[in-house]
Design a protein around this motif. Structure first.
Motif, PDB file in Angstrom:
ATOM      1  N   VAL A 228     -15.751  -4.227   6.093  1.00 15.09           N
ATOM      2  CA  VAL A 228     -16.586  -3.148   6.567  1.00 15.09           C
ATOM      3  C   VAL A 228     -15.835  -1.613   6.041  1.00 15.09           C
ATOM      4  N   TYR A 229     -14.310  -1.162   6.058  1.00 17.95           N
ATOM      5  CA  TYR A 229     -13.532  -0.594   6.194  1.00 17.95           C
ATOM      6  C   TYR A 229     -13.902  -0.577   4.539  1.00 17.95           C
ATOM      7  N   ALA A 230     -13.863  -0.944   2.864  1.00 17.27           N
ATOM      8  CA  ALA A 230     -14.333  -0.882   1.881  1.00 17.27           C
ATOM      9  C   ALA A 230     -15.681  -0.523   1.647  1.00 17.27           C
ATOM     10  N   GLY A 231     -16.429  -1.419   2.179  1.00 18.81           N
ATOM     11  CA  GLY A 231     -18.131  -0.844   2.190  1.00 18.81           C
ATOM     12  C   GLY A 231     -18.125   0.680   2.606  1.00 18.81           C
ATOM     13  N   VAL A 232     -18.096   1.274   2.982  1.00 23.03           N
ATOM     14  CA  VAL A 232     -17.582   2.492   4.129  1.00 23.03           C
ATOM     15  C   VAL A 232     -17.125   3.645   2.777  1.00 23.03           C
ATOM     16  N   ARG A 233     -15.625   2.993   2.340  1.00 24.67           N
ATOM     17  CA  ARG A 233     -15.453   3.572   1.305  1.00 24.67           C
ATOM     18  C   ARG A 233     -16.001   3.378  -0.129  1.00 24.67           C
ATOM     19  N   HIS A 234     -16.852   2.570  -0.096  1.00 30.13           N
ATOM     20  CA  HIS A 234     -17.780   2.213  -1.341  1.00 30.13           C
ATOM     21  C   HIS A 234     -18.438   3.446  -0.899  1.00 30.13           C
ATOM     22  N   SER A 235     -19.220   3.631   0.055  1.00 31.36           N
ATOM     23  CA  SER A 235     -20.684   3.865  -0.167  1.00 31.36           C
ATOM     24  C   SER A 235     -20.601   5.468   0.437  1.00 31.36           C
ATOM     25  N   ASP A 236     -19.131   5.993   0.276  1.00 28.58           N
ATOM     26  CA  ASP A 236     -18.540   7.888   0.007  1.00 28.58           C
ATOM     27  C   ASP A 236     -18.378   7.977  -0.359  1.00 28.58           C
ATOM     28  N   GLY A 237     -18.586   7.233  -2.175  1.00 32.54           N
ATOM     29  CA  GLY A 237     -17.891   7.073  -3.184  1.00 32.54           C
ATOM     30  C   GLY A 237     -16.813   7.705  -3.651  1.00 32.54           C
ATOM     31  N   GLY A 238     -16.381   7.303  -2.765  1.00 34.79           N
ATOM     32  CA  GLY A 238     -14.484   6.899  -2.960  1.00 34.79           C
ATOM     33  C   GLY A 238     -13.903   5.812  -3.633  1.00 34.79           C
ATOM     34  N   ASP A 239     -12.898   6.357  -4.426  1.00 36.89           N
ATOM     35  CA  ASP A 239     -12.733   5.034  -4.958  1.00 36.89           C
ATOM     36  C   ASP A 239     -11.828   4.475  -4.007  1.00 36.89           C
ATOM     37  N   ILE A 240     -12.128   3.325  -4.116  1.00 38.36           N
ATOM     38  CA  ILE A 240     -11.433   2.058  -3.168  1.00 38.36           C
ATOM     39  C   ILE A 240     -10.240   0.869  -4.262  1.00 38.36           C
ATOM     40  N   SER A 241     -10.559   1.542  -5.356  1.00 45.30           N
ATOM     41  CA  SER A 241      -9.652   0.000  -6.304  1.00 45.30           C
ATOM     42  C   SER A 241      -7.948  -0.232  -6.073  1.00 45.30           C
ATOM     43  N   ASP A 242      -8.081   0.846  -5.255  1.00 45.66           N
ATOM     44  CA  ASP A 242      -6.404   0.859  -4.737  1.00 45.66           C
ATOM     45  C   ASP A 242      -6.429   1.561  -3.102  1.00 45.66           C
ATOM     46  N   ASP A 243      -7.193   1.131  -2.465  1.00 40.95           N
ATOM     47  CA  ASP A 243      -6.952   1.476  -1.357  1.00 40.95           C
ATOM     48  C   ASP A 243      -8.260   1.058  -0.402  1.00 40.95           C
ATOM     49  N   ASN A 244      -8.387  -0.291  -0.298  1.00 39.96           N
ATOM     50  CA  ASN A 244      -9.061  -1.328   0.088  1.00 39.96           C
ATOM     51  C   ASN A 244      -8.959  -1.834   1.296  1.00 39.96           C
ATOM     52  N   ALA A 245      -7.719  -1.428   1.409  1.00 34.83           N
ATOM     53  CA  ALA A 245      -7.235  -2.396   3.255  1.00 34.83           C
ATOM     54  C   ALA A 245      -7.179  -1.545   3.808  1.00 34.83           C
ATOM     55  N   MET A 246      -6.736  -2.286   4.816  1.00 34.52           N
ATOM     56  CA  MET A 246      -6.856  -1.858   6.604  1.00 34.52           C
ATOM     57  C   MET A 246      -5.397  -1.494   6.575  1.00 34.52           C
ATOM     58  N   PRO A 247      -4.728  -0.532   7.047  1.00 33.50           N
ATOM     59  CA  PRO A 247      -3.135   0.232   6.951  1.00 33.50           C
ATOM     60  C   PRO A 247      -2.394  -1.103   7.691  1.00 33.50           C
ATOM     61  N   TYR A 248      -1.677  -1.769   7.666  1.00 30.10           N
ATOM     62  CA  TYR A 248       0.079  -2.534   8.799  1.00 30.10           C
ATOM     63  C   TYR A 248       0.869  -1.463   9.218  1.00 30.10           C
ATOM     64  N   ASP A 249       1.497  -2.218   9.802  1.00 26.30           N
ATOM     65  CA  ASP A 249       3.004  -1.776  10.741  1.00 26.30           C
ATOM     66  C   ASP A 249       4.161  -1.644   9.185  1.00 26.30           C
ATOM     67  N   ASP A 250       5.212  -1.536   9.178  1.00 21.56           N
ATOM     68  CA  ASP A 250       5.889  -1.797   8.752  1.00 21.56           C
ATOM     69  C   ASP A 250       6.437  -2.919   8.550  1.00 21.56           C
ATOM     70  N   ASP A 251       6.700  -2.860   7.213  1.00 21.74           N
ATOM     71  CA  ASP A 251       7.969  -4.563   7.140  1.00 21.74           C
ATOM     72  C   ASP A 251       8.859  -4.819   8.153  1.00 21.74           C
ATOM     73  N   LEU A 252       9.624  -4.166   8.588  1.00 19.88           N
ATOM     74  CA  LEU A 252      10.509  -3.900   9.146  1.00 19.88           C
ATOM     75  C   LEU A 252      10.314  -4.869  10.405  1.00 19.88           C
ATOM     76  N   HIS A 253       9.037  -4.672  10.782  1.00 21.96           N
ATOM     77  CA  HIS A 253       8.415  -5.347  12.251  1.00 21.96           C
ATOM     78  C   HIS A 253       7.730  -6.956  12.131  1.00 21.96           C
ATOM     79  N   TRP A 254       7.712  -7.194  11.073  1.00 21.37           N
ATOM     80  CA  TRP A 254       7.096  -8.400  10.460  1.00 21.37           C
ATOM     81  C   TRP A 254       8.032  -9.390   9.745  1.00 21.37           C
ATOM     82  N   ILE A 255       8.417 -10.689  10.618  1.00 20.48           N
ATOM     83  CA  ILE A 255       8.938 -11.786   9.999  1.00 20.48           C
ATOM     84  C   ILE A 255       8.186 -13.284   9.056  1.00 20.48           C
ATOM     85  N   GLY A 256       8.302 -12.882   7.895  1.00 21.29           N
ATOM     86  CA  GLY A 256       7.174 -13.342   6.739  1.00 21.29           C
ATOM     87  C   GLY A 256       5.643 -13.030   7.134  1.00 21.29           C
TER      88      GLY A 256
END
Length: 214
Positions: free
Chosen positions: A134-162
């Motif tokens: 849905v986020y990628a679709g919204v970005r595309h409809s706004d005319g934004g470049d989603i080639s390198d920004d098509n994912a939702m944000p996520y927390d830092d790797d420090l707090h994730w195991i695998g």
């Protein structure tokens, strides 16, 4: 109630487990239904109060995408919860008093399990985890470049195991969206998560054991 109540059947439909008529057998079906309903209500509450993955650089787009994603999951949990608590819970009660055949419960349970699995997969594929598609679709409809920004944000790797297990003592959130896959996970650094897990395991093990022993 009959003097002996069927509690298990093999794959061929032959009853291979019985329990003598007792108060515990009567209450087992009711308690199982109550526990199942409570778990589904808790799952719905977790969706509502889970940590929202909002990107400060794109708050409107990510907020909208996650809102759509969580709304669809809310409806899904409600439907599956009603099917599980009503179909399985009421079904077990009717088997206990001899109204329904125990083999019918297996069919109902399989139907609910398949419906739950297919529904979850469809939501995950169509909307993407946390509403990424849905986020990628919204970005595309706004005319934004989603080639390198098509994912939702996520927390830092420090707090994730695998990328699967989340442990962050500085994060007060109990439920957080999974980094990938479908749905939500828990912050294992919160004491309430550990206590809740122990309680659920005790109930899940205690109910069937109690029914057999009584």
């Amino acid at each position: 109630m009959p003097e002996r109540v069927p509690i298990h059947a093999d794959i061929a439909g032959n009853v291979n487990g019985w329990a003598e008529k007792s108060p515990m057998v009567i209450w087992y079906a009711v308690l199982a239904q109550v526990v199942l309903a409570a778990v589904m209500v808790a799952s719905h509450a977790a969706i509502i109060y889970a940590k929202h993955p909002i990107d400060p650089d794109h708050p409107a787009a990510t907020g909208y995408a996650y809102g759509v994603f969580s709304r669809v999951w809310s409806i899904y949990v409600l439907v599956i919860g009603l099917l599980a608590a009503g179909g399985l819970g009421l079904g077990v009660q009717l088997v206990t008093i001899g109204v329904l055949d125990i083999n019918l419960i297996g069919i109902i349970g399989m139907f609910i399990a398949v419906a739950a699995l297919v529904g979850a997969l469809m939501i995950g594929v169509y909307y993407g985890q946390n509403g990424a598609r849905v986020y990628a679709g919204v970005r595309h409809s706004d005319g934004g470049d989603i080639s390198d920004d098509n994912a939702m944000p996520y927390d830092d790797d420090l707090h994730w195991i695998g990328g699967i297990i989340y442990i962050n003592r500085d994060d007060p959130a109990i439920m957080i969206p999974k980094r990938f896959g479908v749905g939500w996970t828990v912050n294992l650094a919160r004491p309430s998560v550990i206590i809740g897990t122990i309680v659920l395991l005790a109930i899940a093990i205690g109910l069937p054991v109690g029914a057999i022993l009584m």
